[in-house]
Structures are given as structure tokens and as C-alpha cells.
Design a protein around this motif. Structure first.
Motif, PDB file in Angstrom:
ATOM      1  N   ILE A   1      49.525  27.829  46.824  1.00  0.00           N
ATOM      2  CA  ILE A   1      49.594  28.026  45.375  1.00  0.00           C
ATOM      3  C   ILE A   1      48.185  28.070  44.791  1.00  0.00           C
ATOM      4  N   GLY A   2      47.295  27.196  45.290  1.00  0.00           N
ATOM      5  CA  GLY A   2      45.921  27.175  44.810  1.00  0.00           C
ATOM      6  C   GLY A   2      45.207  28.493  45.066  1.00  0.00           C
ATOM      7  N   VAL A   3      45.476  29.109  46.206  1.00  0.00           N
ATOM      8  CA  VAL A   3      44.855  30.396  46.528  1.00  0.00           C
ATOM      9  C   VAL A   3      45.337  31.474  45.562  1.00  0.00           C
ATOM     10  N   ILE A   4      46.644  31.529  45.317  1.00  0.00           N
ATOM     11  CA  ILE A   4      47.203  32.556  44.431  1.00  0.00           C
ATOM     12  C   ILE A   4      46.751  32.333  42.989  1.00  0.00           C
ATOM     13  N   ALA A   5      46.825  31.082  42.513  1.00  0.00           N
ATOM     14  CA  ALA A   5      46.442  30.781  41.131  1.00  0.00           C
ATOM     15  C   ALA A   5      44.941  30.946  40.923  1.00  0.00           C
ATOM     16  N   GLY A   6      44.140  30.490  41.884  1.00  0.00           N
ATOM     17  CA  GLY A   6      42.700  30.587  41.748  1.00  0.00           C
ATOM     18  C   GLY A   6      42.206  32.022  41.698  1.00  0.00           C
ATOM     19  N   ASP A   7      42.930  32.917  42.327  1.00  0.00           N
ATOM     20  CA  ASP A   7      42.520  34.325  42.371  1.00  0.00           C
ATOM     21  C   ASP A   7      43.079  35.131  41.198  1.00  0.00           C
TER      22      ASP A   7
ATOM     23  N   ILE B   1      42.865  35.307  37.785  1.00  0.00           N
ATOM     24  CA  ILE B   1      41.956  35.914  36.813  1.00  0.00           C
ATOM     25  C   ILE B   1      40.618  36.254  37.461  1.00  0.00           C
ATOM     26  N   ALA B   2      40.070  35.302  38.214  1.00  0.00           N
ATOM     27  CA  ALA B   2      38.756  35.514  38.828  1.00  0.00           C
ATOM     28  C   ALA B   2      38.775  36.695  39.795  1.00  0.00           C
ATOM     29  N   GLY B   3      39.866  36.870  40.504  1.00  0.00           N
ATOM     30  CA  GLY B   3      39.959  37.986  41.439  1.00  0.00           C
ATOM     31  C   GLY B   3      39.916  39.329  40.732  1.00  0.00           C
ATOM     32  N   GLU B   4      40.591  39.419  39.580  1.00  0.00           N
ATOM     33  CA  GLU B   4      40.552  40.655  38.794  1.00  0.00           C
ATOM     34  C   GLU B   4      39.140  40.917  38.274  1.00  0.00           C
ATOM     35  N   ALA B   5      38.471  39.843  37.804  1.00  0.00           N
ATOM     36  CA  ALA B   5      37.099  40.005  37.302  1.00  0.00           C
ATOM     37  C   ALA B   5      36.165  40.451  38.416  1.00  0.00           C
ATOM     38  N   ASN B   6      36.344  39.877  39.593  1.00  0.00           N
ATOM     39  CA  ASN B   6      35.494  40.226  40.729  1.00  0.00           C
ATOM     40  C   ASN B   6      35.717  41.670  41.176  1.00  0.00           C
TER      41      ASN B   6
ATOM     42  N   THR C   1      35.280  31.326  36.229  1.00  0.00           N
ATOM     43  CA  THR C   1      34.349  32.035  37.104  1.00  0.00           C
ATOM     44  C   THR C   1      34.818  33.457  37.325  1.00  0.00           C
ATOM     45  N   ASN C   2      33.914  34.309  37.753  1.00  0.00           N
ATOM     46  CA  ASN C   2      34.260  35.681  38.114  1.00  0.00           C
ATOM     47  C   ASN C   2      34.375  35.860  39.625  1.00  0.00           C
ATOM     48  N   SER C   3      34.300  34.765  40.359  1.00  0.00           N
ATOM     49  CA  SER C   3      34.409  34.818  41.816  1.00  0.00           C
ATOM     50  C   SER C   3      35.764  34.254  42.253  1.00  0.00           C
ATOM     51  N   GLY C   4      36.593  35.107  42.817  1.00  0.00           N
ATOM     52  CA  GLY C   4      37.901  34.657  43.284  1.00  0.00           C
ATOM     53  C   GLY C   4      37.790  33.624  44.383  1.00  0.00           C
ATOM     54  N   ILE C   5      36.843  33.817  45.307  1.00  0.00           N
ATOM     55  CA  ILE C   5      36.656  32.871  46.413  1.00  0.00           C
ATOM     56  C   ILE C   5      36.244  31.504  45.879  1.00  0.00           C
ATOM     57  N   ALA C   6      35.328  31.490  44.899  1.00  0.00           N
ATOM     58  CA  ALA C   6      34.885  30.224  44.321  1.00  0.00           C
ATOM     59  C   ALA C   6      36.041  29.505  43.625  1.00  0.00           C
ATOM     60  N   ALA C   7      36.870  30.254  42.916  1.00  0.00           N
ATOM     61  CA  ALA C   7      38.011  29.651  42.222  1.00  0.00           C
ATOM     62  C   ALA C   7      39.010  29.072  43.211  1.00  0.00           C
ATOM     63  N   MET C   8      39.301  29.816  44.271  1.00  0.00           N
ATOM     64  CA  MET C   8      40.244  29.338  45.283  1.00  0.00           C
ATOM     65  C   MET C   8      39.691  28.101  45.989  1.00  0.00           C
ATOM     66  N   ALA C   9      38.418  28.144  46.358  1.00  0.00           N
ATOM     67  CA  ALA C   9      37.817  27.010  47.064  1.00  0.00           C
ATOM     68  C   ALA C   9      37.784  25.769  46.182  1.00  0.00           C
ATOM     69  N   THR C  10      37.483  25.942  44.915  1.00  0.00           N
ATOM     70  CA  THR C  10      37.434  24.800  44.001  1.00  0.00           C
ATOM     71  C   THR C  10      38.818  24.189  43.814  1.00  0.00           C
ATOM     72  N   THR C  11      39.812  25.030  43.660  1.00  0.00           N
ATOM     73  CA  THR C  11      41.183  24.533  43.484  1.00  0.00           C
ATOM     74  C   THR C  11      41.646  23.757  44.713  1.00  0.00           C
ATOM     75  N   VAL C  12      41.436  24.327  45.889  1.00  0.00           N
ATOM     76  CA  VAL C  12      41.839  23.648  47.127  1.00  0.00           C
ATOM     77  C   VAL C  12      41.025  22.371  47.317  1.00  0.00           C
TER      78      VAL C  12
ATOM     79  N   PHE D   1      40.196  31.543  28.266  1.00  0.00           N
ATOM     80  CA  PHE D   1      40.371  32.964  28.519  1.00  0.00           C
ATOM     81  C   PHE D   1      40.326  33.782  27.233  1.00  0.00           C
ATOM     82  N   THR D   2      40.863  33.234  26.139  1.00  0.00           N
ATOM     83  CA  THR D   2      40.886  33.987  24.884  1.00  0.00           C
ATOM     84  C   THR D   2      39.515  34.061  24.221  1.00  0.00           C
ATOM     85  N   THR D   3      38.580  33.247  24.667  1.00  0.00           N
ATOM     86  CA  THR D   3      37.221  33.290  24.110  1.00  0.00           C
ATOM     87  C   THR D   3      36.186  33.769  25.123  1.00  0.00           C
ATOM     88  N   LYS D   4      36.649  34.119  26.304  1.00  0.00           N
ATOM     89  CA  LYS D   4      35.747  34.525  27.374  1.00  0.00           C
ATOM     90  C   LYS D   4      35.219  35.931  27.132  1.00  0.00           C
TER      91      LYS D   4
END
Length: 298
Positions: free
Chosen positions: A107-113, A115-120, A215-226, A291-294
Motif C-alpha cells: 500500500i505504501g508503494v502505491i500511495a507513495g507513487d 502524486i510524486a510518480g505523476e510529477a516525476n 516530493t516530486n520523486s516517486g522513489i523517495a515518497a515510496m521509500a519514506t512511507t515504507v 496539494f491544493t497549494t503546491k
């Protein structure tokens, strides 16, 4: 999601108009298709499906000489010693084995990616073209993550049921309270347990989504969540932190075992669902505020 796919979902992206329910469903459907056709998602579901197989085969081999599963000392996940008598207990054991780490990690991998995955990938700004809106997109991402929660949990339960039926006998089963219930009722409780396990992950999903907006890095978001998930799990095992532990999102995860009592003991189940709702509200609101102010540049 590619730009072409986005424009297919948003054929009138350049026209200002109010989003219709049909458009919202189209966006949600597109997110589901994009998420579940990724090799990463398929691999995660494959690993989750393999866990019950490994447990079932290991128990079958261990008990082939007549010994008791878990060595008879209660080692291993809950219900493991009862699997040889009834394969349905493999469902409960598999969920107990995957809930502390495998399911939340997926779940952390899917959720972390989300928004950040789309930005990346450079597709986030296209998804925000009218009439999408940031709030609608964020809710769609969260709904997609929650759908994955349910699918992942059902994959574990279904795999465990199939392996349990193949390797062990099925029939009436004994609850934790010592009463006997029919196989049909036991199957119904197994389904209820799977739904409770899926609901137990909504806090992790909201946390991962919030981190994904930072963040704009999907990997960073996933790693931080996990990483946060592992940290919380460790803190939940330190006796000196007993005063804080009831507030950790993982503290009541294994309360689903109370569904196998007769009558069902609801107190910890309600606490768990309430705590997950609180985490979802707090981190969901934080994700929305962020997200609404990003400033979206990708």
C-alpha cells in the motif's frame, strides 16, 4: 499515465465546464487501469499471493511426519497450529502474516507513487487541466489506493483459501472461544476479516498520499512511507512506549482475530477502525492542504 491517455479521458480538456459524474468515473477508471497494469503492481500482487502458498507448503512439509505446526509451542502467526485440522485457518494465518509488513508495504508503494510518480513522469500538470481540479484528482488517487487495499487483501485471502482447500481438510471449525461453527459461517467470518484488514490500511494509504504530495520523486515518497511504516512497527514493540502505542496506526491491526470469538469481541475492532479513520482524516486533510497549494511544474 501518458499524455495521450489523459487527453483521451479529457477530450474537452481545453474547455471550461463543470465536471460530470460520468467524467469523474472515467478518471477513476483510467487511474485503476493505469495502476493495475503496471508491472510493479502485478509483482506486488504476485508476492502477496505467494505468501499463503509458502506458508501452506511449509506447514504441509513440517507436519508430514505427524508433528504439530509451529512446533507445538505457539510460534508463528495466529491460528497456525490449527491449519492442519482445517484449511480455512490458512486464510487467517496468511492475513496475520502479511498484515504487519507485506500488505502495508504494498500500500505504501502505491500511495507513495500516486502524486510524486505523476510529477516525476511529467504528467501531473496535464491531469490538472480543467475540469479535473486538484481536490477531485486527489480523491481519485486515494480511491484508487483504497481499491488496491481491497484487491491486495482479497488476493491474499483467495490464495490462502485455494491452498488450504488443496492441502488440508475443510469443514466445521472451532473458534477461539471453543465453540463450533459451520464451514459456511467460518467462510463468512473469513470474508469479514479480509474486509477489516483492508479497512485497517486506510491510515497507511492516507499517510503515503500525504508524503507523495511533498516530493516530486516517486522513489523517495515510496521509500519514506515504507521507512515510516517500519519505524512505527519497531516503536510499537518497545515496552517503554506503552502509553503512546495505542495511538500508532498499527497497534490494533491484529484485532481482527477477535472476529473468531463467539460472540465476536468488538472493542478493539472498533478502536482500530476509529484510529484508522482518524489517521485518514488528519493525513488526508494534510495532503489536500499541501496539494491544493503546491506549485506544480511537472
Amino acid at each position: 499515465m501518458s499524455r495521450a491517455e489523459v487527453l483521451e479521458v479529457l477530450p474537452d480538456a481545453g474547455v471550461e465546464r463543470a465536471p460530470s459524474p460520468l467524467w469523474t468515473f472515467g478518471l477513476f477508471r483510467s487511474e485503476l487501469v493505469t495502476t493495475f497494469r503496471r508491472w510493479r503492481t502485478i509483482a506486488l500482487l504476485g508476492v502477496l499471493a505467494a505468501v499463503p502458498i509458502l506458508i501452506g507448503v511449509a506447514i504441509k512439509v513440517e507436519t508430514s511426519d505427524g508433528s504439530t505446526a509451529g512446533g507445538g509451542g505457539g510460534e508463528g502467526p495466529a491460528f497456525i497450529s490449527q491449519i492442519t485440522n482445517n484449511g480455512l485457518f490458512l486464510v487467517f494465518t496468511a492475513l496475520a502474516a502479511t498484515l504487519p509488513f507485506f500488505l502495508p508495504m504494498a500500500i505504501g508503494v502505491i500511495a507513495g507513487d500516486a502524486i510524486a510518480g505523476e510529477a516525476n513522469a511529467g504528467t501531473l500538470r496535464y491531469l490538472l487541466v480543467a475540469p479535473a481540479g486538484r481536490t477531485r484528482l486527489l480523491l481519485t488517487k486515494y480511491a484508487t489506493t483504497m481499491t488496491f487495499c481491497l484487491v491486495a487483501t482479497l488476493v491474499v485471502a483467495t490464495s490462502a483459501l485455494a491452498v488450504g482447500a488443496l492441502l488440508f481438510p475443510l469443514g466445521e471449525l472451532t473458534t477461539i472461544s471453543g465453540t463450533r461453527i459451520s464451514f459456511g459461517e467460518g467462510l463468512g467470518r473469513a470474508l469479514l476479516i479480509a474486509l477489516v484488514v483492508a479497512a485497517s490500511l486506510i491510515g497507511v494509504a492516507a499517510l503515503g498520499l500525504f508524503i507523495s504530495t511533498l516530493t516530486n520523486s516517486g522513489i523517495a515518497a515510496m521509500a519514506t512511507t515504507v521507512g515510516l511504516l517500519i519505524t512505527i512497527q519497531i516503536l510499537d514493540q518497545i515496552p517503554q512506549l506503552h502509553a503512546l502505542q495505542p495511538y500508532f496506526f498499527s497497534h490494533y491491526w491484529l484485532s481482527f482475530a477477535d472476529i473468531m470469538r463467539d460472540p465476536v469481541y468488538w472493542d478493539d475492532l472498533v478502536r482500530n477502525l476509529g484510529l484508522q479513520g482518524l489517521y485518514a482524516a488528519v493525513f488526508g486533510s494534510a495532503a489536500w492542504a499541501r496539494f491544493t497549494t503546491k506549485d506544480v511544474t511537472a
